[in-house]
Design a protein around this motif. Structure first.
Motif, PDB file in Angstrom:
ATOM      1  N   ALA A 154     -55.417  69.183   1.610  1.00 22.04           N
ATOM      2  CA  ALA A 154     -56.618  69.750   0.973  1.00 22.04           C
ATOM      3  C   ALA A 154     -57.547  68.647   0.739  1.00 22.04           C
ATOM      4  O   ALA A 154     -58.739  68.694   0.881  1.00 22.04           O
ATOM      5  CB  ALA A 154     -56.249  70.458  -0.123  1.00 22.04           C
ATOM      6  N   ALA A 155     -57.110  67.550   0.266  1.00 26.62           N
ATOM      7  CA  ALA A 155     -57.827  66.368  -0.081  1.00 26.62           C
ATOM      8  C   ALA A 155     -58.484  65.504   1.289  1.00 26.62           C
ATOM      9  O   ALA A 155     -59.761  65.229   0.803  1.00 26.62           O
ATOM     10  CB  ALA A 155     -56.848  65.436  -1.115  1.00 26.62           C
ATOM     11  N   LEU A 156     -57.876  65.745   1.935  1.00 30.77           N
ATOM     12  CA  LEU A 156     -58.500  65.161   3.375  1.00 30.77           C
ATOM     13  C   LEU A 156     -59.525  65.917   3.883  1.00 30.77           C
ATOM     14  O   LEU A 156     -60.433  65.689   4.302  1.00 30.77           O
ATOM     15  CB  LEU A 156     -57.487  65.026   4.331  1.00 30.77           C
ATOM     16  CG  LEU A 156     -56.275  63.759   4.373  1.00 30.77           C
ATOM     17  CD1 LEU A 156     -55.231  63.945   5.289  1.00 30.77           C
ATOM     18  CD2 LEU A 156     -57.116  62.693   4.507  1.00 30.77           C
ATOM     19  N   ILE A 157     -59.409  67.312   3.510  1.00 29.82           N
ATOM     20  CA  ILE A 157     -60.430  68.119   4.041  1.00 29.82           C
ATOM     21  C   ILE A 157     -61.717  68.192   3.251  1.00 29.82           C
ATOM     22  O   ILE A 157     -62.765  67.994   3.584  1.00 29.82           O
ATOM     23  CB  ILE A 157     -60.174  69.700   4.158  1.00 29.82           C
ATOM     24  CG1 ILE A 157     -58.876  69.534   5.108  1.00 29.82           C
ATOM     25  CG2 ILE A 157     -61.209  70.664   4.209  1.00 29.82           C
ATOM     26  CD1 ILE A 157     -58.276  71.139   5.152  1.00 29.82           C
ATOM     27  N   ARG A 158     -61.451  68.007   1.702  1.00 33.78           N
ATOM     28  CA  ARG A 158     -62.468  68.027   0.857  1.00 33.78           C
ATOM     29  C   ARG A 158     -62.946  66.536   0.610  1.00 33.78           C
ATOM     30  O   ARG A 158     -64.301  66.348   0.483  1.00 33.78           O
ATOM     31  CB  ARG A 158     -61.973  68.550  -0.694  1.00 33.78           C
ATOM     32  CG  ARG A 158     -61.708  69.926  -0.746  1.00 33.78           C
ATOM     33  CD  ARG A 158     -62.866  70.981  -0.586  1.00 33.78           C
ATOM     34  NE  ARG A 158     -63.735  70.412  -1.670  1.00 33.78           N
ATOM     35  CZ  ARG A 158     -64.982  71.157  -1.721  1.00 33.78           C
ATOM     36  NH1 ARG A 158     -65.248  72.000  -0.705  1.00 33.78           N
ATOM     37  NH2 ARG A 158     -65.604  70.730  -2.887  1.00 33.78           N
TER      38      ARG A 158
ATOM     39  N   TRP B 262     -36.241  67.568  -5.262  1.00 35.56           N
ATOM     40  CA  TRP B 262     -37.710  67.036  -5.384  1.00 35.56           C
ATOM     41  C   TRP B 262     -38.538  67.648  -4.039  1.00 35.56           C
ATOM     42  O   TRP B 262     -39.451  67.357  -3.714  1.00 35.56           O
ATOM     43  CB  TRP B 262     -37.837  65.643  -5.136  1.00 35.56           C
ATOM     44  CG  TRP B 262     -37.431  65.020  -6.472  1.00 35.56           C
ATOM     45  CD1 TRP B 262     -36.436  64.425  -6.915  1.00 35.56           C
ATOM     46  CD2 TRP B 262     -38.471  64.704  -7.541  1.00 35.56           C
ATOM     47  NE1 TRP B 262     -36.314  63.993  -8.298  1.00 35.56           N
ATOM     48  CE2 TRP B 262     -37.548  64.020  -8.480  1.00 35.56           C
ATOM     49  CE3 TRP B 262     -39.887  64.679  -7.548  1.00 35.56           C
ATOM     50  CZ2 TRP B 262     -38.315  63.614  -9.641  1.00 35.56           C
ATOM     51  CZ3 TRP B 262     -40.508  64.326  -8.655  1.00 35.56           C
ATOM     52  CH2 TRP B 262     -39.859  63.554  -9.803  1.00 35.56           C
ATOM     53  N   ARG B 263     -37.736  68.461  -3.289  1.00 33.62           N
ATOM     54  CA  ARG B 263     -38.340  69.237  -2.065  1.00 33.62           C
ATOM     55  C   ARG B 263     -39.621  69.870  -1.955  1.00 33.62           C
ATOM     56  O   ARG B 263     -40.490  69.645  -1.559  1.00 33.62           O
ATOM     57  CB  ARG B 263     -37.240  69.779  -1.312  1.00 33.62           C
ATOM     58  CG  ARG B 263     -37.308  70.386   0.133  1.00 33.62           C
ATOM     59  CD  ARG B 263     -36.300  70.964   0.778  1.00 33.62           C
ATOM     60  NE  ARG B 263     -34.949  70.303   0.618  1.00 33.62           N
ATOM     61  CZ  ARG B 263     -33.816  70.876   1.043  1.00 33.62           C
ATOM     62  NH1 ARG B 263     -33.762  71.955   0.948  1.00 33.62           N
ATOM     63  NH2 ARG B 263     -32.656  70.016   0.681  1.00 33.62           N
ATOM     64  N   LEU B 264     -39.660  70.727  -2.914  1.00 38.48           N
ATOM     65  CA  LEU B 264     -40.501  71.577  -3.253  1.00 38.48           C
ATOM     66  C   LEU B 264     -41.830  70.730  -3.782  1.00 38.48           C
ATOM     67  O   LEU B 264     -43.029  70.865  -3.275  1.00 38.48           O
ATOM     68  CB  LEU B 264     -40.323  72.620  -4.380  1.00 38.48           C
ATOM     69  CG  LEU B 264     -39.337  73.688  -3.901  1.00 38.48           C
ATOM     70  CD1 LEU B 264     -39.155  74.510  -5.001  1.00 38.48           C
ATOM     71  CD2 LEU B 264     -39.825  74.664  -2.623  1.00 38.48           C
ATOM     72  N   PHE B 265     -41.399  69.707  -4.871  1.00 39.30           N
ATOM     73  CA  PHE B 265     -42.840  68.850  -5.172  1.00 39.30           C
ATOM     74  C   PHE B 265     -43.369  67.959  -3.956  1.00 39.30           C
ATOM     75  O   PHE B 265     -44.453  67.797  -3.797  1.00 39.30           O
ATOM     76  CB  PHE B 265     -41.993  67.890  -6.230  1.00 39.30           C
ATOM     77  CG  PHE B 265     -41.791  68.368  -7.510  1.00 39.30           C
ATOM     78  CD1 PHE B 265     -42.622  68.747  -8.395  1.00 39.30           C
ATOM     79  CD2 PHE B 265     -40.553  68.704  -8.034  1.00 39.30           C
ATOM     80  CE1 PHE B 265     -42.203  69.514  -9.455  1.00 39.30           C
ATOM     81  CE2 PHE B 265     -39.956  69.310  -8.951  1.00 39.30           C
ATOM     82  CZ  PHE B 265     -40.882  69.609  -9.817  1.00 39.30           C
ATOM     83  N   ALA B 266     -42.137  67.559  -2.959  1.00 40.27           N
ATOM     84  CA  ALA B 266     -42.972  66.930  -1.891  1.00 40.27           C
ATOM     85  C   ALA B 266     -43.765  67.934  -0.757  1.00 40.27           C
ATOM     86  O   ALA B 266     -44.678  67.321  -0.405  1.00 40.27           O
ATOM     87  CB  ALA B 266     -41.670  66.176  -1.058  1.00 40.27           C
ATOM     88  N   LEU B 267     -43.229  68.942  -0.806  1.00 41.65           N
ATOM     89  CA  LEU B 267     -43.951  69.946   0.136  1.00 41.65           C
ATOM     90  C   LEU B 267     -45.441  70.261  -0.756  1.00 41.65           C
ATOM     91  O   LEU B 267     -46.478  70.214  -0.100  1.00 41.65           O
ATOM     92  CB  LEU B 267     -43.535  71.158   0.305  1.00 41.65           C
ATOM     93  CG  LEU B 267     -41.888  71.191   1.193  1.00 41.65           C
ATOM     94  CD1 LEU B 267     -41.255  72.322   1.093  1.00 41.65           C
ATOM     95  CD2 LEU B 267     -42.342  70.971   2.520  1.00 41.65           C
TER      96      LEU B 267
ATOM     97  N   GLY C 268     -47.039  68.255  -2.363  1.00 41.09           N
ATOM     98  CA  GLY C 268     -47.709  67.067  -2.349  1.00 41.09           C
ATOM     99  C   GLY C 268     -48.345  66.705  -0.930  1.00 41.09           C
ATOM    100  O   GLY C 268     -49.688  66.393  -0.789  1.00 41.09           O
ATOM    101  N   VAL C 269     -47.546  67.245  -0.174  1.00 42.05           N
ATOM    102  CA  VAL C 269     -48.182  67.240   1.431  1.00 42.05           C
ATOM    103  C   VAL C 269     -49.321  68.064   1.646  1.00 42.05           C
ATOM    104  O   VAL C 269     -50.426  67.883   2.002  1.00 42.05           O
ATOM    105  CB  VAL C 269     -47.161  67.613   2.536  1.00 42.05           C
ATOM    106  CG1 VAL C 269     -47.775  67.672   3.626  1.00 42.05           C
ATOM    107  CG2 VAL C 269     -45.946  66.405   2.478  1.00 42.05           C
ATOM    108  N   ALA C 270     -49.272  69.401   0.851  1.00 45.84           N
ATOM    109  CA  ALA C 270     -50.156  70.296   0.910  1.00 45.84           C
ATOM    110  C   ALA C 270     -51.336  70.059   0.336  1.00 45.84           C
ATOM    111  O   ALA C 270     -52.590  70.224   0.746  1.00 45.84           O
ATOM    112  CB  ALA C 270     -49.687  71.659   0.441  1.00 45.84           C
TER     113      ALA C 270
END
Length: 255
Positions: free
Chosen positions: A213-217, A200-205, A207-209
């Motif tokens: 983006a959501a925090l900016i938009r 699940w490591r790539l999914f977690a990364l 999700g963080v990305a």
């Protein structure tokens, strides 16, 4: 005078985590200045940035092997100002000052409970018996999370423009509720309790990305969702800690 008695120079790497902590403190006070000017979005943004820096300083200190007692004390003082005093003043200026009698008392409750929580944490930092910490849980809601939760009425007001969310009875009740959560003995999930499977490591990364983006938009929508998810996780953390206690009790019984 013996040269050996002179204080040893401090390496620059040892100052980096303390500088980050001091920046978080300054951002907390800057949030208050924005609140005085009625710039509520900037005020909340300053506290959010202080929370980001607070999450970085300890990890950078461990990475650089620059942990110190001075840094731990500075971090505690910074947390008290940035996530206790500053949010209390922002909430007071935004809504609680319109309360007829007890608005200031409600704002004080957030600042005082944050200080009490940090004092309890510091008093137990070297204790051998810390059931919550040893199981990967916090005791009560941490100071940065408490500040984020206390701002939920402001998130709703910024999103909807509805003045009902600014009404002092609602804000007062919510502020006192969050203050009590901070000094409670409720086990809450900590970063050390989160385990991500390798698959699940790539999914977690990703999700963080996407969260960044959501925090900016849409920062206020995103922070509101994060705050509500955090509150929704408290019953699961209670259940998870209860399972840990049962396992420990059964293991002790077999021993």
């Amino acid at each position: 005078m013996n040269e050996d008695s002179e204080p040893r120079p401090i390496p620059f790497r040892a100052m980096i985590p303390n500088a980050i902590t001091a920046m978080a403190l300054c951002l907390g006070l800057t949030g208050v200045s924005f609140g005085i000017g009625g710039e509520w979005e900037k005020a909340l943004g300053a506290i959010v940035l202080a929370g980001v820096l607070d999450g970085m300083d300890g990890r950078i200190a461990r990475l650089l092997r620059a942990q110190s007692k001075f840094g731990a004390e500075l971090d505690s003082l910074s947390d008290n100002i940035a996530f206790g005093t500053a949010p209390a003043l922002i909430l007071f200026l935004w809504s609680l000052q319109t309360a007829p009698r007890f608005g200031w008392i409600a704002a004080l409750s957030l600042a005082v409970c944050c200080a009490l929580r940090l004092a309890r944490f510091n008093a137990r930092i070297d204790a051998a018996d810390q059931p919550h910490k040893s199981a990967g849980f916090n005791t009560g809601v941490p100071a940065p999370a408490g500040a984020g939760l206390a701002f939920v009425p402001i998130y709703l007001w910024l999103i909807t423009g509805n003045e009902a969310f600014r009404a002092w009875p609602l804000v007062m009740a919510w502020t006192i509720f969050i203050a009590l959560l901070m000094i409670s003995s409720i086990p809450t999930y900590s970063w050390s309790s989160i385990r991500i499977r390798s698959g699940w490591r790539l999914f977690a990364l990703a999700g963080v990305a996407l969260l960044g983006a959501a925090l900016i938009r849409a920062p206020w929508h995103t922070l509101l969702v994060v705050a509500l998810l955090y509150l929704a996780m408290i019953p699961f953390s209670l259940a998870g800690y209860a399972r840990v206690r049962r396992r420990r009790a059964s293991g002790a019984g077999r021993a």
